[in-house]
Design a protein around this motif. Structure first.
Motif, PDB file in Angstrom:
ATOM      1  N   ILE A   8     -10.814 -28.946 -16.873  1.00 27.88           N
ATOM      2  CA  ILE A   8     -11.558 -30.626 -17.044  1.00 27.88           C
ATOM      3  C   ILE A   8     -10.957 -31.399 -17.048  1.00 27.88           C
ATOM      4  CG2 ILE A   8     -13.268 -31.777 -18.055  1.00 27.88           C
ATOM      5  CD1 ILE A   8     -14.961 -28.730 -17.644  1.00 27.88           C
ATOM      6  N   LEU A   9     -10.006 -31.248 -18.416  1.00 28.41           N
ATOM      7  CA  LEU A   9      -9.083 -31.939 -18.583  1.00 28.41           C
ATOM      8  C   LEU A   9      -8.141 -32.739 -17.763  1.00 28.41           C
ATOM      9  CD1 LEU A   9      -8.283 -31.099 -22.397  1.00 28.41           C
ATOM     10  CD2 LEU A   9      -9.650 -33.020 -21.877  1.00 28.41           C
ATOM     11  N   ALA A  10      -7.483 -31.908 -17.423  1.00 28.14           N
ATOM     12  CA  ALA A  10      -6.207 -32.655 -16.110  1.00 28.14           C
ATOM     13  C   ALA A  10      -7.150 -32.923 -14.678  1.00 28.14           C
ATOM     14  CB  ALA A  10      -5.714 -30.925 -15.832  1.00 28.14           C
ATOM     15  N   PHE A  11      -8.247 -32.394 -14.323  1.00 30.17           N
ATOM     16  CA  PHE A  11      -9.260 -33.274 -13.097  1.00 30.17           C
ATOM     17  C   PHE A  11      -9.164 -35.206 -13.561  1.00 30.17           C
ATOM     18  CE2 PHE A  11     -12.981 -34.616 -12.537  1.00 30.17           C
ATOM     19  CZ  PHE A  11     -13.049 -34.813 -10.820  1.00 30.17           C
ATOM     20  N   HIS A  12      -9.651 -35.219 -14.855  1.00 26.52           N
ATOM     21  CA  HIS A  12      -9.706 -36.554 -15.358  1.00 26.52           C
ATOM     22  C   HIS A  12      -8.706 -37.507 -15.163  1.00 26.52           C
ATOM     23  CE1 HIS A  12     -13.623 -35.782 -16.591  1.00 26.52           C
ATOM     24  NE2 HIS A  12     -13.515 -35.111 -17.334  1.00 26.52           N
ATOM     25  N   ILE A  13      -7.217 -36.836 -14.736  1.00 21.09           N
ATOM     26  CA  ILE A  13      -5.919 -37.436 -14.369  1.00 21.09           C
ATOM     27  C   ILE A  13      -5.686 -37.483 -13.080  1.00 21.09           C
ATOM     28  CG2 ILE A  13      -4.014 -37.818 -15.038  1.00 21.09           C
ATOM     29  CD1 ILE A  13      -4.213 -36.344 -17.939  1.00 21.09           C
ATOM     30  N   PHE A  14      -6.132 -36.271 -12.259  1.00 25.88           N
ATOM     31  CA  PHE A  14      -6.114 -35.930 -11.502  1.00 25.88           C
ATOM     32  C   PHE A  14      -6.716 -36.614 -10.001  1.00 25.88           C
ATOM     33  CE2 PHE A  14      -7.879 -33.628  -7.268  1.00 25.88           C
ATOM     34  CZ  PHE A  14      -6.515 -33.129  -6.907  1.00 25.88           C
TER      35      PHE A  14
END
Length: 339
Positions: free
Chosen positions: A270-276
């Motif tokens: 989820i954290l990666a998604f917000h940057i991705f």
């Protein structure tokens, strides 16, 4: 509250006298009478704490606090506090950390005299950073360092010093308490002062993000998760917009985020998604990034459909620009196609 068998001397009521006695006792730690000197240092630190914070019966005098701050700088006792911290006992270190914050906050004639002193003795900051290597005093030094970096000039120095790179090692130390404390200091350095941080990221972009990328791929779950969270916080701050625009043009960092989308932890995903999603939403994506997104369109859809993220930014809409670039429908893959 600190407990000690030593009672503060009632005869040293003057800040100047107390500071002089403190200086003499600290310097005596290097002599043959070190044991007696340590007793005196501890008694003097208790007296200083009471003068700065009150003793439970009387409130502290602002005039005495100001005089204490001036005298401590004048006699170079502030430097001695840092240099001799390893020689002090647990209670004395705890009291000293408490006093350190009070002293730094004291304004004398509109000037933070202790902050100004440290600005002229910047090696003290380097000493505090390096002390994360000393298990006995690491947490004390971390607290003192965070008090220092509340002030822009001191934070700027630490960011630009060679000591700053040590934090990339400290946040992965095997001692959880020390690593967590170092991460708190690291976070403060990258979030307390927007102007200084923005300039630092601009000036040291390549070196900083190469080191930071290693934190994102760390085998340590806490390091990886907290680094991702911190990245999204400071990268998406308005003052860092130019750095963010530069970051989302980098194929290597897109690959890192795509790998994190497949992490075993949902929290990391989820954290990666917000940057991705910032990479994907960028209207000026380089051709290589467009190609990677297109080649991996189907697998990205499958992964993102399983994330409990906001439906306002749907997977299909987010990846439509990449889908439009695909000449042929790509089959689901077991690994990212990045070539």
């Amino acid at each position: 509250m600190s407990f000690s068998f030593f009672k503060p001397s009632r005869g040293r009521s003057s800040p100047a006298e107390l500071v002089k006695a403190m200086r003499d006792s600290i310097l005596a730690l290097d002599t043959k009478t070190a044991a007696k000197a340590l007793e005196d240092v501890e008694k003097n630190i208790i007296s200083m704490r009471q003068m700065l914070s009150g003793d439970g019966e009387a409130e502290p005098s602002q005039e005495q606090i100001s005089q204490m701050a001036l005298e401590i700088c004048k006699e170079d006792v502030l430097s001695l506090f840092v240099q001799k911290l390893p020689s002090l006992g647990w209670d004395a270190r705890k009291d000293l950390v408490h006093c350190w914050g009070i002293l730094l906050r004291q304004k004398v004639d509109s000037t933070y005299c202790c902050v100004e002193y440290i600005e002229n003795h910047l090696d003290l900051l380097d000493f505090l950073v390096v002390c994360y290597n000393n298990k006995e005093i690491a947490l004390n030094c971390g607290s003192m360092l965070r008090e220092c970096i509340k002030y822009p000039t001191l934070a700027k120095y630490v960011l630009e010093s060679t000591s700053f790179e040590l934090f990339f090692k400290y946040v992965e130390l095997p001692n959880f308490d020390i690593a967590s404390d170092a991460l708190s200091t690291f976070k403060d350095l990258l979030s307390k002062h927007e102007t200084e941080v923005s300039q630092f990221l601009s000036d040291h972009y390549e070196q900083f993000f190469e080191l930071y990328d290693k934190l994102l791929t760390s085998s340590n779950y806490v390091t990886k998760r907290q680094s991702l969270k911190l990245l999204s916080e400071f990268l998406l701050e308005a003052p860092n917009s130019q750095t963010m625009k530069r970051y989302i043009l980098e194929v290597r960092y897109l690959k890192t985020l795509m790998a994190l989308l497949k992490d075993s932890s949902k929290n990391v995903q989820i954290l990666a998604f917000h940057i991705f999603k910032v990479f994907v939403a960028n209207p000026n994506k380089p051709r290589e990034i467009k190609d990677i997104l297109a080649k991996n369109h189907q697998e990205l859809l499958m992964i993102l459909h399983n994330l409990p993220v906001s439906k306002a930014f749907t997977c299909e809409n987010m990846l439509r620009p990449a889908n439009e670039l695909a000449v042929h429908q790509e089959p689901p893959t077991c690994c990212w196609q990045v070539n």
